[in-house]
Design a protein around this motif. Structure first.
Motif, PDB file in Angstrom:
ATOM      1  N   PHE A 179      -1.698   3.418   1.681  1.00  0.00           N
ATOM      2  CA  PHE A 179      -1.809   2.193   0.884  1.00  0.00           C
ATOM      3  C   PHE A 179      -2.587   2.397  -0.412  1.00  0.00           C
ATOM      4  CE2 PHE A 179      -0.751   0.751   5.110  1.00  0.00           C
ATOM      5  CZ  PHE A 179       0.174  -0.252   4.860  1.00  0.00           C
ATOM      6  N   ASN A 180      -2.987   3.665  -0.651  1.00  0.00           N
ATOM      7  CA  ASN A 180      -3.586   3.993  -1.948  1.00  0.00           C
ATOM      8  C   ASN A 180      -4.854   3.197  -2.218  1.00  0.00           C
ATOM      9  OD1 ASN A 180      -2.958   5.975  -3.758  1.00  0.00           O
ATOM     10  ND2 ASN A 180      -1.957   4.628  -5.210  1.00  0.00           N
ATOM     11  N   ARG A 181      -5.705   3.089  -1.213  1.00  0.00           N
ATOM     12  CA  ARG A 181      -6.901   2.265  -1.354  1.00  0.00           C
ATOM     13  C   ARG A 181      -8.132   3.038  -0.887  1.00  0.00           C
ATOM     14  NH1 ARG A 181      -6.380  -3.356  -1.625  1.00  0.00           N
ATOM     15  NH2 ARG A 181      -8.156  -3.686  -0.241  1.00  0.00           N
ATOM     16  N   ILE A 182      -9.252   2.757  -1.549  1.00  0.00           N
ATOM     17  CA  ILE A 182     -10.546   3.268  -1.098  1.00  0.00           C
ATOM     18  C   ILE A 182     -11.139   2.244  -0.140  1.00  0.00           C
ATOM     19  CG2 ILE A 182     -12.889   3.858  -1.812  1.00  0.00           C
ATOM     20  CD1 ILE A 182     -11.723   4.893  -4.425  1.00  0.00           C
ATOM     21  N   LEU A 183     -11.542   2.703   1.044  1.00  0.00           N
ATOM     22  CA  LEU A 183     -12.001   1.802   2.100  1.00  0.00           C
ATOM     23  C   LEU A 183     -13.377   2.216   2.613  1.00  0.00           C
ATOM     24  CD1 LEU A 183      -8.635   1.710   4.053  1.00  0.00           C
ATOM     25  CD2 LEU A 183      -9.505  -0.064   2.528  1.00  0.00           C
ATOM     26  N   ALA A 184     -14.145   1.235   3.009  1.00  0.00           N
ATOM     27  CA  ALA A 184     -15.473   1.487   3.556  1.00  0.00           C
ATOM     28  C   ALA A 184     -15.389   1.734   5.051  1.00  0.00           C
ATOM     29  CB  ALA A 184     -16.384   0.290   3.276  1.00  0.00           C
ATOM     30  N   ILE A 199     -17.215   6.961  20.951  1.00  0.00           N
ATOM     31  CA  ILE A 199     -17.334   5.858  20.001  1.00  0.00           C
ATOM     32  C   ILE A 199     -16.640   6.220  18.692  1.00  0.00           C
ATOM     33  CG2 ILE A 199     -18.953   4.403  18.729  1.00  0.00           C
ATOM     34  CD1 ILE A 199     -20.965   4.863  20.960  1.00  0.00           C
ATOM     35  N   SER A 200     -15.777   5.336  18.239  1.00  0.00           N
ATOM     36  CA  SER A 200     -15.059   5.555  16.982  1.00  0.00           C
ATOM     37  C   SER A 200     -15.906   5.104  15.801  1.00  0.00           C
ATOM     38  CB  SER A 200     -13.745   4.767  16.988  1.00  0.00           C
ATOM     39  OG  SER A 200     -14.010   3.386  16.743  1.00  0.00           O
ATOM     40  N   ALA A 201     -15.438   5.451  14.622  1.00  0.00           N
ATOM     41  CA  ALA A 201     -16.001   4.854  13.412  1.00  0.00           C
ATOM     42  C   ALA A 201     -15.604   3.376  13.357  1.00  0.00           C
ATOM     43  CB  ALA A 201     -15.474   5.574  12.175  1.00  0.00           C
ATOM     44  N   MET A 202     -16.416   2.571  12.708  1.00  0.00           N
ATOM     45  CA  MET A 202     -16.017   1.203  12.420  1.00  0.00           C
ATOM     46  C   MET A 202     -15.282   1.227  11.074  1.00  0.00           C
ATOM     47  SD  MET A 202     -18.105  -2.394  12.455  1.00  0.00           S
ATOM     48  CE  MET A 202     -19.139  -2.086  11.029  1.00  0.00           C
ATOM     49  N   ARG A 203     -14.018   0.818  11.094  1.00  0.00           N
ATOM     50  CA  ARG A 203     -13.163   0.925   9.920  1.00  0.00           C
ATOM     51  C   ARG A 203     -12.315  -0.338   9.812  1.00  0.00           C
ATOM     52  NH1 ARG A 203     -11.808   2.136  15.210  1.00  0.00           N
ATOM     53  NH2 ARG A 203      -9.559   2.373  15.423  1.00  0.00           N
ATOM     54  N   PRO A 204     -11.625  -0.544   8.686  1.00  0.00           N
ATOM     55  CA  PRO A 204     -10.840  -1.775   8.510  1.00  0.00           C
ATOM     56  C   PRO A 204      -9.753  -1.926   9.580  1.00  0.00           C
ATOM     57  CG  PRO A 204     -11.165  -0.703   6.399  1.00  0.00           C
ATOM     58  CD  PRO A 204     -11.662   0.262   7.432  1.00  0.00           C
ATOM     59  N   LEU A 205      -9.539  -3.166  10.012  1.00  0.00           N
ATOM     60  CA  LEU A 205      -8.437  -3.456  10.928  1.00  0.00           C
ATOM     61  C   LEU A 205      -7.114  -3.019  10.304  1.00  0.00           C
ATOM     62  CD1 LEU A 205      -7.225  -4.851  13.451  1.00  0.00           C
ATOM     63  CD2 LEU A 205      -7.282  -7.006  12.157  1.00  0.00           C
ATOM     64  N   HIS A 206      -7.001  -3.176   8.999  1.00  0.00           N
ATOM     65  CA  HIS A 206      -5.833  -2.705   8.242  1.00  0.00           C
ATOM     66  C   HIS A 206      -6.316  -2.442   6.820  1.00  0.00           C
ATOM     67  CE1 HIS A 206      -2.009  -2.771   6.082  1.00  0.00           C
ATOM     68  NE2 HIS A 206      -1.433  -2.505   7.241  1.00  0.00           N
ATOM     69  N   PRO A 207      -5.752  -1.434   6.142  1.00  0.00           N
ATOM     70  CA  PRO A 207      -6.215  -1.149   4.775  1.00  0.00           C
ATOM     71  C   PRO A 207      -6.130  -2.324   3.823  1.00  0.00           C
ATOM     72  CG  PRO A 207      -4.890   0.667   5.607  1.00  0.00           C
ATOM     73  CD  PRO A 207      -4.801  -0.424   6.632  1.00  0.00           C
ATOM     74  N   LEU A 208      -5.229  -3.270   4.087  1.00  0.00           N
ATOM     75  CA  LEU A 208      -5.091  -4.419   3.193  1.00  0.00           C
ATOM     76  C   LEU A 208      -5.995  -5.585   3.585  1.00  0.00           C
ATOM     77  CD1 LEU A 208      -1.194  -4.447   2.746  1.00  0.00           C
ATOM     78  CD2 LEU A 208      -2.926  -3.447   1.226  1.00  0.00           C
ATOM     79  N   LEU A 209      -6.777  -5.410   4.653  1.00  0.00           N
ATOM     80  CA  LEU A 209      -7.641  -6.495   5.121  1.00  0.00           C
ATOM     81  C   LEU A 209      -9.121  -6.211   4.874  1.00  0.00           C
ATOM     82  CD1 LEU A 209      -5.824  -7.380   8.463  1.00  0.00           C
ATOM     83  CD2 LEU A 209      -5.831  -8.697   6.333  1.00  0.00           C
ATOM     84  N   ALA A 210      -9.401  -5.248   4.021  1.00  0.00           N
ATOM     85  CA  ALA A 210     -10.785  -4.953   3.634  1.00  0.00           C
ATOM     86  C   ALA A 210     -10.755  -4.340   2.248  1.00  0.00           C
ATOM     87  CB  ALA A 210     -11.447  -4.010   4.631  1.00  0.00           C
ATOM     88  N   GLY A 211     -11.862  -4.438   1.567  1.00  0.00           N
ATOM     89  CA  GLY A 211     -11.917  -3.890   0.220  1.00  0.00           C
ATOM     90  C   GLY A 211     -13.315  -3.449  -0.153  1.00  0.00           C
ATOM     91  N   THR A 236     -18.751  -3.861   0.559  1.00  0.00           N
ATOM     92  CA  THR A 236     -17.477  -4.043   1.230  1.00  0.00           C
ATOM     93  C   THR A 236     -17.410  -5.410   1.895  1.00  0.00           C
ATOM     94  OG1 THR A 236     -15.894  -3.055   2.792  1.00  0.00           O
ATOM     95  CG2 THR A 236     -18.216  -3.043   3.435  1.00  0.00           C
ATOM     96  N   THR A 237     -16.192  -5.937   1.991  1.00  0.00           N
ATOM     97  CA  THR A 237     -15.912  -7.207   2.657  1.00  0.00           C
ATOM     98  C   THR A 237     -14.581  -7.068   3.387  1.00  0.00           C
ATOM     99  OG1 THR A 237     -17.056  -8.500   0.950  1.00  0.00           O
ATOM    100  CG2 THR A 237     -15.467  -9.680   2.317  1.00  0.00           C
ATOM    101  N   GLY A 238     -14.502  -7.644   4.595  1.00  0.00           N
ATOM    102  CA  GLY A 238     -13.220  -7.621   5.284  1.00  0.00           C
ATOM    103  C   GLY A 238     -13.347  -7.662   6.787  1.00  0.00           C
ATOM    104  N   LEU A 239     -12.251  -7.356   7.465  1.00  0.00           N
ATOM    105  CA  LEU A 239     -12.189  -7.332   8.924  1.00  0.00           C
ATOM    106  C   LEU A 239     -12.219  -5.881   9.396  1.00  0.00           C
ATOM    107  CD1 LEU A 239      -9.428 -10.038   9.554  1.00  0.00           C
ATOM    108  CD2 LEU A 239     -11.913 -10.345   9.430  1.00  0.00           C
ATOM    109  N   PHE A 240     -13.146  -5.595  10.296  1.00  0.00           N
ATOM    110  CA  PHE A 240     -13.374  -4.221  10.743  1.00  0.00           C
ATOM    111  C   PHE A 240     -13.324  -4.142  12.269  1.00  0.00           C
ATOM    112  CE2 PHE A 240     -15.079  -4.456   6.549  1.00  0.00           C
ATOM    113  CZ  PHE A 240     -14.882  -3.205   5.992  1.00  0.00           C
TER     114      PHE A 240
END
Length: 366
Positions: A32-37, A128-140, A198-202
């Protein structure tokens, strides 16, 4: 009964920092060509163990930090040592790795015990996994410029000016003379540009291996603990038993019953406890999925890609019919269409975890 418990939780983060590294840890999503936290699995694990020990009101295990002094009197940082002692709850659940290090080589033959105990390692029963966005388009990730500002009291906050390459401080008269000659001023304000937030669903995922949760191997070919520790644990009432990995010692039931409620609470209610001084976020839990099948938790809390012309969108979904136990909190309704949210969602999720961990027969696995 499956020896695993799988948990997925959905959190909401609001304009915050998970871990400071150039403002925020990030990765690049090539699809999705995005930088994610993200927050690393190690940071999530540390936060869970901190919540666990806080709940039980016990300290984390003491870690020994080792240094060598070189011939020119420089300090060399060596590997820290864990106590490798499962009587500390964070060691029992977090695991350890300790390699014997020596600063002086010796031609003398090492004792058999020294050879046996050269490496001690215990794999954590919590994956334990990393905490990452639910979807690349649902966090920024966004950037902001911030300041460290004390300009309101210039007379109270001193300013030091040094000649570059020296330790010499200019006097007040020398500073004033320099400022007048060069038409400059000195500020009590420091700009800190390009701070990432960062803001979004993780989401984060945790797998609990019940077979090793409260069991310590007594195998001395690849030892988890020393022979001395084994003898000490037996004196403290640890029970001799056997699991699929071999002979082991099991934490007594009365001690397990103290840890299990605290662990259930920590797995859901942890919060990031480090590197978050600048921007606080509740990071509220929106939903929790629990199952003995990893695929069902992935289905219960997921996102669906929606084709919306040139700009695709993602829709977050919590699905109680996906095969996992699903617990949806009241705040979840702010971000996802749902009719199943409950004020008791997290309490019920913790109870489910407690019941599952209590039901496993740790002493009679074989």
């Amino acid at each position: 009964m499956s020896p695993y418990i799988y948990l997925r939780a959905l959190k909401h983060a609001e304009h915050t920092v998970f871990c400071v590294e150039d403002g925020q840890k990030t990765y690049f999503d090539s699809q999705f060509n995005r930088i994610l936290a993200y927050s690393s699995g190690q940071q999530v694990k540390r936060s869970v163990l901190q919540a666990l020990t806080d709940y039980m009101n016990v300290p984390l295990a003491p870690i020994t930090f080792n240094y060598n002094i070189s011939a020119n009197n420089e300090l060399e940082n060596k590997e820290p040592w864990s106590p490798c002692d499962p009587t500390y709850v964070d060691q029992l659940l977090g695991g350890w790795m300790r390699a014997k290090t020596t600063s002086v080589k010796s031609d003398k033959k090492e004792s058999e015990q020294s050879k046996e105990n050269s490496v001690l390692k215990r794999r954590s029963p919590l994956s334990i996994s990393a905490m990452r966005p639910l979807h690349p388009l649902l966090a920024g990730v966004e950037k902001e410029n911030i300041t460290f500002d004390r300009s309101d009291r210039p007379d109270y906050h001193p300013v030091n000016v040094r000649i570059k390459g020296t330790e010499k401080l200019l006097t007040e008269e020398e500073i004033e003379e320099f400022l007048n000659k060069n038409n400059r001023s000195l500020s009590r304000r420091t700009w800190i540009p390009d701070n990432k937030r960062t803001t979004g669903l993780f989401i984060y995922d945790i797998a609990i291996d019940l077979r090793t949760l409260f069991c310590v191997s007594t195998n001395q070919h690849e030892p988890e603990v020393t022979k001395e520790t084994i003898a000490s644990l037996k004196e403290k009432g640890w029970i001799e038993s056997e699991n699929v990995f071999g002979k082991c010692l099991v934490l007594p039931k009365e001690e397990r019953e103290k840890i299990i409620p605290a662990l259930a609470d920590a797995l859901i209610d942890w919060r990031i406890t480090s590197n978050q001084a600048r921007t606080f976020s509740l990071m509220e839990t929106l939903a929790v999925a629990i199952s003995d099948n990893a695929n069902t938790i992935a289905s219960a809390i997921r996102a669906k890609l929606i084709d919306d012309g040139d700009k695709p969108k993602a829709k977050p979904i919590v699905d109680e019919n996906a095969g996992a136990e699903l617990y949806v909190t009241l705040p979840c309704a702010s971000y996802i269409l749902t009719e199943t949210e409950s004020v008791l969602a997290l309490d019920n999720a913790k109870k489910s975890l407690i019941d599952k961990m209590m039901a496993f027969d740790y002493e009679h696995q074989i």
